[in-house]
Design a protein around this motif. Sequence first.
Motif, mmCIF file in Angstrom:
data_model
loop_
_atom_site.group_PDB
_atom_site.id
_atom_site.type_symbol
_atom_site.label_atom_id
_atom_site.label_comp_id
_atom_site.label_asym_id
_atom_site.label_seq_id
_atom_site.Cartn_x
_atom_site.Cartn_y
_atom_site.Cartn_z
ATOM 1 N N ARG A 142 2.531 5.548 -6.373
ATOM 2 C CA ARG A 142 2.334 5.482 -7.822
ATOM 3 C C ARG A 142 0.931 5.871 -8.277
ATOM 4 O O ARG A 142 0.734 6.214 -9.438
ATOM 5 N N LEU A 143 -0.035 5.796 -7.362
ATOM 6 C CA LEU A 143 -1.421 6.092 -7.728
ATOM 7 C C LEU A 143 -1.585 7.572 -8.058
ATOM 8 O O LEU A 143 -1.138 8.440 -7.327
ATOM 9 N N ARG A 144 -2.238 7.840 -9.175
ATOM 10 C CA ARG A 144 -2.482 9.225 -9.602
ATOM 11 C C ARG A 144 -3.980 9.528 -9.421
ATOM 12 O O ARG A 144 -4.834 8.791 -9.914
ATOM 13 N N VAL A 145 -4.259 10.588 -8.697
ATOM 14 C CA VAL A 145 -5.635 10.978 -8.410
ATOM 15 C C VAL A 145 -5.914 12.316 -9.087
ATOM 16 O O VAL A 145 -5.220 13.305 -8.843
ATOM 17 N N ASP A 146 -6.924 12.337 -9.958
ATOM 18 C CA ASP A 146 -7.343 13.572 -10.636
ATOM 19 C C ASP A 146 -8.706 13.989 -10.094
ATOM 20 O O ASP A 146 -9.701 13.283 -10.289
ATOM 21 N N VAL A 147 -8.718 15.119 -9.414
ATOM 22 C CA VAL A 147 -9.966 15.639 -8.840
ATOM 23 C C VAL A 147 -10.503 16.740 -9.741
ATOM 24 O O VAL A 147 -9.823 17.734 -9.997
ATOM 25 N N THR A 148 -11.703 16.545 -10.249
ATOM 26 C CA THR A 148 -12.351 17.545 -11.110
ATOM 27 C C THR A 148 -13.361 18.369 -10.321
ATOM 28 O O THR A 148 -13.424 19.590 -10.451
ATOM 29 N N ARG A 149 -14.119 17.658 -9.492
ATOM 30 C CA ARG A 149 -15.187 18.372 -8.772
ATOM 31 C C ARG A 149 -15.567 17.634 -7.500
ATOM 32 O O ARG A 149 -15.750 16.418 -7.508
ATOM 33 N N ILE A 150 -15.654 18.380 -6.388
ATOM 34 C CA ILE A 150 -16.214 17.866 -5.136
ATOM 35 C C ILE A 150 -17.121 18.968 -4.583
ATOM 36 O O ILE A 150 -16.655 19.937 -3.992
ATOM 37 N N VAL A 151 -18.396 18.827 -4.812
ATOM 38 C CA VAL A 151 -19.374 19.818 -4.348
ATOM 39 C C VAL A 151 -20.405 19.085 -3.488
ATOM 40 O O VAL A 151 -21.096 18.186 -3.968
ATOM 41 N N PHE B 170 0.815 -1.211 0.000
ATOM 42 C CA PHE B 170 0.000 0.000 0.000
ATOM 43 C C PHE B 170 0.856 1.271 0.000
ATOM 44 O O PHE B 170 0.441 2.302 -0.528
ATOM 45 N N TYR B 171 2.077 1.176 0.573
ATOM 46 C CA TYR B 171 2.989 2.325 0.523
ATOM 47 C C TYR B 171 3.393 2.608 -0.919
ATOM 48 O O TYR B 171 3.334 3.746 -1.388
ATOM 49 N N GLN B 172 3.787 1.536 -1.639
ATOM 50 C CA GLN B 172 4.167 1.678 -3.045
ATOM 51 C C GLN B 172 2.955 2.079 -3.895
ATOM 52 O O GLN B 172 3.069 2.884 -4.821
ATOM 53 N N PHE B 173 1.796 1.519 -3.561
ATOM 54 C CA PHE B 173 0.561 1.835 -4.291
ATOM 55 C C PHE B 173 0.238 3.322 -4.185
ATOM 56 O O PHE B 173 -0.098 3.976 -5.167
ATOM 57 N N GLY B 174 0.344 3.856 -2.972
ATOM 58 C CA GLY B 174 0.071 5.274 -2.759
ATOM 59 C C GLY B 174 1.040 6.171 -3.510
ATOM 60 O O GLY B 174 0.658 7.233 -4.022
ATOM 61 N N LEU C 151 -4.764 13.990 3.251
ATOM 62 C CA LEU C 151 -4.266 12.605 3.241
ATOM 63 C C LEU C 151 -3.893 12.172 1.830
ATOM 64 O O LEU C 151 -2.842 11.567 1.612
ATOM 65 N N LEU C 152 -4.743 12.511 0.844
ATOM 66 C CA LEU C 152 -4.449 12.166 -0.548
ATOM 67 C C LEU C 152 -3.183 12.860 -1.038
ATOM 68 O O LEU C 152 -2.400 12.278 -1.784
ATOM 69 N N GLN C 153 -2.963 14.117 -0.615
ATOM 70 C CA GLN C 153 -1.761 14.842 -1.005
ATOM 71 C C GLN C 153 -0.508 14.199 -0.424
ATOM 72 O O GLN C 153 0.560 14.239 -1.032
ATOM 73 N N ARG C 154 -0.637 13.601 0.754
ATOM 74 C CA ARG C 154 0.518 12.994 1.405
ATOM 75 C C ARG C 154 0.877 11.638 0.821
ATOM 76 O O ARG C 154 2.057 11.321 0.667
ATOM 77 N N ILE C 155 -0.136 10.813 0.540
ATOM 78 C CA ILE C 155 0.150 9.417 0.168
ATOM 79 C C ILE C 155 0.002 9.123 -1.317
ATOM 80 O O ILE C 155 0.323 8.024 -1.764
ATOM 81 N N THR C 156 -0.513 10.078 -2.117
ATOM 82 C CA THR C 156 -0.690 9.822 -3.553
ATOM 83 C C THR C 156 -0.197 11.014 -4.364
ATOM 84 O O THR C 156 0.134 12.066 -3.828
#
Length: 271
Positions: free
Chosen positions: A142-151, A136-140, A179-184
């Motif tokens: 390499r994982l790319r998260v694209d946030v378009t909208r959270i309303v 999960f450390y390696q997964f985090g 958390l997402l900024q730290r691990i992904t």
Amino acid sequence: MTGLMITLCIIAFILLIKAKVILILHDDEMTLKLRICGIPITILPKKEKKVDLDYYSKEAMEKRRLAEIKKAKKKQEKKEKKKKAKEDKANKQKAKIEKLKKEGKYKEPKPKEKDETALTLADNINAGASALGKFFYQFGKRLRVDVTRIVITVATGDAANTAIMYGAVVSAVNVLLELLQRITNIDGLKDAEIDVKCDYLSEKTTADIHVALSLRVWHLFDFIIAAIKAFFKKRKIIKTAKIKLAARKHKAAEIIRAKRRAAAKRSNARS
């Protein structure tokens, strides 16, 4: 040579494939899509299955009932056969022991000594936990998260409860993004529409979320290899520690036995 090159090219292509999971949540409707090489595959919502009326016909139901009876009977016969074979084996072993006892050739089996250096289930679980942590450390990383909208529009029908829930939702969204900024590897936050609002007139909380997760196939193989390495490394560390502990115990036992022998010699000399 040409065949080898083609095979290597195909493997390289598969490893470089980028898989993307798109999550869209709008009010009560959730859409989950998997996109591989630009080809979308809808996971949710599932397509409604057509009702096959023939499946519920009298003939079809009777056929299924007979098939289930036949299957249960076959399973029972197999179980009884296995039980009989086990009993026969036990009876043969018992008869053999009785024969050896009559001939005076039977020797009681020596009790097996406990191997203190053997890895237990708890040790394997410990190593497995270490491997999962590495995965999960390696997964985090390499994982790319694209946030378009959270309303999110918070509403409960009660002003006081709405205000309390609003504060809780704002805190939860902030913690999640941090958390997402730290691990992904998270992108799009600067241009993303992120907002939590209060609606004191409505009675139901609504959400409009669009998030995409992407990962390359070769990264997954990388995670698995790293996890396997971590698992066996942890096992080796535990095994080494157990061997050292067993050696110390053995040495201590030898010292105690030597002292007892010396004490016995002194006692015999005095007498």
